[in-house]
Structures are given as C-alpha cells and as structure tokens.
Write a protein that holds these residues in place. Structure first.
Motif, mmCIF file in Angstrom:
data_model
loop_
_atom_site.group_PDB
_atom_site.id
_atom_site.type_symbol
_atom_site.label_atom_id
_atom_site.label_comp_id
_atom_site.label_asym_id
_atom_site.label_seq_id
_atom_site.Cartn_x
_atom_site.Cartn_y
_atom_site.Cartn_z
ATOM 1 N N ALA A 1 0.835 -1.206 0.000
ATOM 2 C CA ALA A 1 0.000 0.000 0.000
ATOM 3 C C ALA A 1 0.869 1.254 0.000
ATOM 4 C CB ALA A 1 -0.927 -0.006 1.204
ATOM 5 N N ALA A 2 1.979 1.225 0.759
ATOM 6 C CA ALA A 2 2.892 2.369 0.811
ATOM 7 C C ALA A 2 3.628 2.554 -0.508
ATOM 8 C CB ALA A 2 3.906 2.186 1.947
ATOM 9 N N SER A 3 3.822 1.491 -1.259
ATOM 10 C CA SER A 3 4.616 1.549 -2.491
ATOM 11 C C SER A 3 3.766 1.726 -3.743
ATOM 12 C CB SER A 3 5.450 0.259 -2.625
ATOM 13 O OG SER A 3 6.223 0.042 -1.470
ATOM 14 N N VAL A 4 2.577 1.129 -3.758
ATOM 15 C CA VAL A 4 1.741 1.159 -4.955
ATOM 16 C C VAL A 4 0.813 2.366 -4.953
ATOM 17 C CG1 VAL A 4 -0.009 -0.088 -6.286
ATOM 18 C CG2 VAL A 4 1.794 -1.342 -5.128
ATOM 19 N N ASN A 5 0.144 2.607 -3.829
ATOM 20 C CA ASN A 5 -0.918 3.612 -3.787
ATOM 21 C C ASN A 5 -0.452 4.990 -3.344
ATOM 22 O OD1 ASN A 5 -2.639 1.561 -4.551
ATOM 23 N ND2 ASN A 5 -3.333 1.127 -2.478
ATOM 24 N N PHE A 6 0.297 5.059 -2.237
ATOM 25 C CA PHE A 6 0.601 6.363 -1.660
ATOM 26 C C PHE A 6 1.440 7.265 -2.565
ATOM 27 C CE2 PHE A 6 3.287 9.223 0.826
ATOM 28 C CZ PHE A 6 2.310 9.998 1.434
ATOM 29 N N PRO A 7 2.560 6.789 -3.168
ATOM 30 C CA PRO A 7 3.379 7.701 -3.986
ATOM 31 C C PRO A 7 2.598 8.348 -5.129
ATOM 32 C CG PRO A 7 4.604 5.706 -3.509
ATOM 33 C CD PRO A 7 3.196 5.453 -3.070
ATOM 34 N N VAL A 8 1.810 7.546 -5.841
ATOM 35 C CA VAL A 8 1.066 8.069 -6.985
ATOM 36 C C VAL A 8 -0.044 9.001 -6.526
ATOM 37 C CG1 VAL A 8 -0.378 7.428 -8.946
ATOM 38 C CG2 VAL A 8 1.650 6.088 -8.407
ATOM 39 N N LEU A 9 -0.731 8.645 -5.431
ATOM 40 C CA LEU A 9 -1.782 9.510 -4.886
ATOM 41 C C LEU A 9 -1.193 10.854 -4.452
ATOM 42 C CD1 LEU A 9 -4.743 9.813 -3.944
ATOM 43 C CD2 LEU A 9 -4.041 8.817 -1.755
#
Length: 548
Positions: free
Chosen positions: A438-446
């Motif tokens: 979740a920290a690698s897939v979702n947060f950076p792009v969001l």
C-alpha cells in the motif's frame, strides 16, 4: 527479537492459530461467546436489511449517499484500524518484549496526521467513489484506473486472506465446527453484508464493532490499573519484577535493534496506512471536506485512545497472566499460545462472561475489517474497471450496481478459497507486506497526483508498477521468505521490511518516467494541474462530482 518475530506476533490470532484449532475438541465450548456472537450476527443482519432498503443507487452502495457524519465516519475508520491483530498481537508483543511492543502502535497512530493534513480534504474534493478517481483526475483514465484497481485488489485480497484464516480459526474454536465450515460461514456473512447493505451496512457494522472493542478495552485497562491502585509506576515496576528480562523489559531495542529495519517498518506503517484503499474509500462517505477532516480528527482520537489502553493491557498481562499458573499448560506455556494473553486477561479481570464478550468482539473486529476490504475490492472492479474502462463511462447506475454485487460475490468466494488454501501456511509476513505494498503502490502516486504538476500518465503507471514489483521481490528475497520459508542459509536482501526501498523506487520511477515524457498528452496533463489544485483546495465543483 527480530522484526520477523514481531510480525509473527502481530499476526497473532489471525495468522498462527493452528494450535488453537487442535485444542478445540479437548476444550469446552464457550457458550457465553457463542451467545454473544449469535446476538451480534442477528443484529448486524438486521442492520443489513435496514440498509438494503435504503441502498438504491451507486452512490448509496459505494458511499452511503455521502450521508455519514464526521463522528460516525471517525468511529467507522477506527473500526477498520483497531483490529484483532492490534488488540491481541500488540498485547502479546508487550507481554513478550515489553517496551518495544509499544512502537508498533505508535507507527499506526503517526499515520493519521499525514492523512489529516495531506490527504483527507483533497481526496474528498477530487474523488467520487475510489482513490483512482483522484489519481486519474487530470491523467488518462484507462491505464490509471487499471493500475489503481489492480493495486487495490492485490492489497484487499492479501488482507482478506489473513483475516479469513483468523476468522475461521476463531469460529472453529468457539463452535467446534470444522475449519472448512467456519470459513464458509464467514464468507456467507460478508457477502450478505456487502452485497445487500453496501457501504451503509458496512459502516454500521464497523461502528458497532468499534464501540464494543473500545468499551471492552476500557474496562480491561481500568481493572488492570485498579489492581495496581491506579499507579502506572507500580504497574511498570511489577512487570519488571516478574518478567524474565527484568528491568530491560522497559528498555527499547529488544525487538527493533536494526535501525534500517526499524525505519523501513515505520515507513510502511505510516505511509501504508495512508494508502490502504478501504481507508481512503471512507472519505467519500461524508458530504464535504469539512466532515472529512472531522472524520480524521475523531478517528485519531479513538485510535490513539485505544493504543493508550493497550499499554495498561499489555503490561497487565505480564503480571496478571504471566504469573498465574491457571493460564499455563503442563509444559509451562501459555494456553493457546502467547497471542491469547489478552483473552486470558479478560477472564482474569471479568470472569467467563467477560471472556465471552471479548471473544465475540475479536470476531466482530475481523468481520468489520473483511466487509470493508470486500467493498473496496468490489468498487475497484465495478467502478474503475467496468464502468470507467470497459464501458467508458456509459454504464447505467443499475448496471454498475449489478457488477458491484457480482464482484462482491466473486471476491467473497476468492476470500474463502484463499482462507482454505493458506490454513496451515506460515503467512505472518503478510501483515508487513500489505502495508509495504500500500505504501509503495498507492501512496506515492496519490501524493504526486495531488501535489506535483509534473506527474504524467506514464509516470503514474510506472511508479505503481515499480512499487508493486519491488515490494514483492524484496520481500521474497528478505529473511522473512528466503530464510524462514524457503530455508536458504542467507537472505539475498538483508532487511525484513521492504517499504523504505520499494516506496523510494516507486517515487523515483514516477519522477523519471514523468520528466522524460515529452508527448503532447503529457503537456496537456501538466496544463490541467492548476484546475485540479484549485478544486482540491476549495472544493468548488466537488458536489457535482462525476466521472471526470
């Protein structure tokens, strides 16, 4: 103690309860727990019936029509976050290692200021049903939604796997049913809650569970402090006196001695929490950004209060459970394993009736989390993939809701299958992997989509892909899998927590593929940033949100 051992403890009842299952035939059934469990199920099915009569549109199904108040949503978020793994696992960590067990609770609490100041308001102003609405606001719909939906499904299914194992084991223990029957029962309940009641039913299941768990934990902490004449100094001194580690039980560094692993764990817990799709989805259930901020404020208070209670509960178990031979077997080990110490403490302070209540609450906790996960997965399939990608925004609400219910059924079946397949597997590492993903897939792009003008579609897709594959690959090569599961002598990647490295790679991938994108589409996407920024800050147009 290594970080792997810590995750194993956090997994607790959910991930390593094979010993409990083996005992259920020899131990008497807990009729108090069974009775309370039945009351909870009947009551929540009644709520589902009530919610089903009010769930007529896609907005009702995904976001309860935006009619949830800040207080209600804050309680529901707390219901999502204060899990059985926290209640039982962190208590067990404090019981085993003392001070370092508190660090895990701090990592979760520290995530909420990030969500409050960086995410909640902008998410509500830009999105409609899912966080993919926000990421794709000024970028190309199809690749962004496919990538975001895939990340959501991976996180949701991995979380569901762990929760289904725990729920199945708990029902097996309470009812004396087979594990297969237990998992099937849980799967049927979840499909009923989400398919018929949607977000409204899921929200109220989470609220009820949060109130029950907070009430039970408050009573336990009160009784522990009463045992020490309400002196925390006496409680800590008593724990140090009877614990095998002595005074070192109050000294940090027992579990998290490697600084890189510690930082990586903190990164995963803080930013992973801010990237969990079933948490992000909750900010669309309130009417405006003001209520979204209130939601986070209330949630932070409830979650912080719960983890404060865990200090008293954890150190109370050292004295009141660890020194009582009634809670140990003939070999001197804690009955049911170390992760049962909080349940034993419930019996010590409140007798068999309160033990039944806490057992039922533990199941309610799992049920609430699984319902939220199933709903977030269904929304990714029906809204992001079906309505926006396959039908290109032309699907009617009736068609989208039908697809949501089909997706819920499929996800429920997959959850049951995964729960059965991984019954006897060592899947403790999933606790860390879910947050790392979740920290690698979702947060950076969001984060970049809301705060960086230069992000392009190519960069967003690359960042998500880099984050997903690096998190999975690094974890496979880490001691968690390479040594403990595959039994190689030495890990190729020395750290147990990949989040620090995989999240950095996700940011780098998004930046590199964006700045090198000179296409006409990229120029238009950068040009649309100002309009997005104004709406994210002011909320102008948010009330009329549509498929952008």
């Amino acid at each position: 103690m290594t970080t792997l051992r810590s995750f194993t403890l956090v997994g607790g009842l959910l991930l390593s309860s094979t010993a409990l299952a083996a005992e259920h035939l020899a131990r008497p059934l807990n009729w108090h727990a069974i009775g309370m469990f039945m009351v909870f199920v009947v009551f929540t099915l009644g709520i589902t019936r009530w919610a089903a009569l009010r769930t007529r549109s896609a907005s009702d199904f995904y976001t309860a029509g935006g009619g949830i108040s800040g207080l209600q949503n804050g309680l529901a978020i707390a219901g999502d976050m204060i899990s059985a793994a926290s209640f039982l696992g962190i208590s067990a960590m404090i019981f085993m290692a003392g001070f370092d067990g508190l660090l895990y609770s701090l990592g979760i609490v520290a995530a909420w200021p990030i969500i409050l100041f960086l995410i909640a308001e902008r998410l509500r102003n830009l999105g409609k049903y899912t966080f993919a609405d926000v990421v794709s606001y000024r970028l190309e719909q199809t690749p962004i939604r496919i990538t975001a939906a895939f990340g959501t499904l991976v996180v949701a299914l991995m979380y569901l796997m762990a929760q289904m194992v725990g729920a199945g084991k708990l029902i097996e223990l309470l009812f004396g049913m087979s594990y297969f029957q237990s998992v099937m029962l849980v799967g049927v309940l979840i499909i009923c809650y989400v398919t018929f009641g949607g977000m409204l039913a899921t929200t109220w299941v989470q609220i009820i569970k949060a109130v029950m768990l907070l009430s039970g934990a408050t009573f336990m902490a009160f009784m522990v402090l009463r045992h020490f004449n309400f002196s925390t100094e006496a409680m800590f001194a008593g724990a140090a006196e009877v614990h095998a580690k002595g005074m070192s039980v109050m000294v940090p560094g027992g579990m998290l001695s490697n600084p890189i692993d510690t930082i990586s764990l903190a990164v995963g817990m803080m930013f992973g929490t801010a990237g969990l799709p079933h948490i992000l989805m909750r900010f669309f259930t309130v009417k405006d950004a003001n209520e979204a901020r209130k939601s986070v404020l209330y949630a932070t208070g409830f979650i912080g209060y719960f983890y404060l209670l865990l200090i008293a509960i954890g150190f109370g178990t050292i004295v009141m459970v660890g020194t009582d031979p009634a809670f140990r077997d003939a070999a001197g080990a804690i009955i049911g394993g170390g992760n049962m110490v909080a349940v034993h403490l419930a019996q010590a302070v409140g007798g068999s009736l309160f033990l039944g209540f806490i057992s039922a609450v533990a199941f309610a906790t799992i049920l609430a989390v699984v319902a939220g996960l199933a709903l977030s997965g269904a929304s990714a399939v029906a809204h992001d993939l079906y309505a926006c990608v396959i039908r290109k925004g032309q699907a009617t609400e009736k068609e989208e809701m039908r697809m949501s219910r089909i997706a819920t059924l499929v996800i429920g079946v997959l959850a049951v299958i995964l729960g059965l397949l991984f019954e006897s597997q060592n899947i403790a590492f999933l606790s860390g992997l879910v947050l790392a993903i979740a920290a690698s897939v979702n947060f950076p792009v969001l984060f970049l989509s809301m705060f960086w003008k230069g992000l392009t579609t190519r960069g967003a897709v690359a960042g998500s892909v880099f984050g997903l594959f690096s998190a999975v690959i690094l974890l496979v090569l880490s001691p968690v899998v390479w040594v403990n599961l595959l039994h190689y002598d030495r890990a190729l990647f020395p750290y147990s927590n990949p989040a620090l490295f995989s999240m950095t790679l996700a940011f780098l991938g998004a930046w590199m593929f964006s700045v090198t994108d000179a296409s006409e589409r990229a120029k238009q996407e950068r040009g649309r940033y100002l309009a997005q920024f104004i709406r994210s800050m002011t909320g102008i147009g948010a009330a009329k949100a549509s498929n952008h």
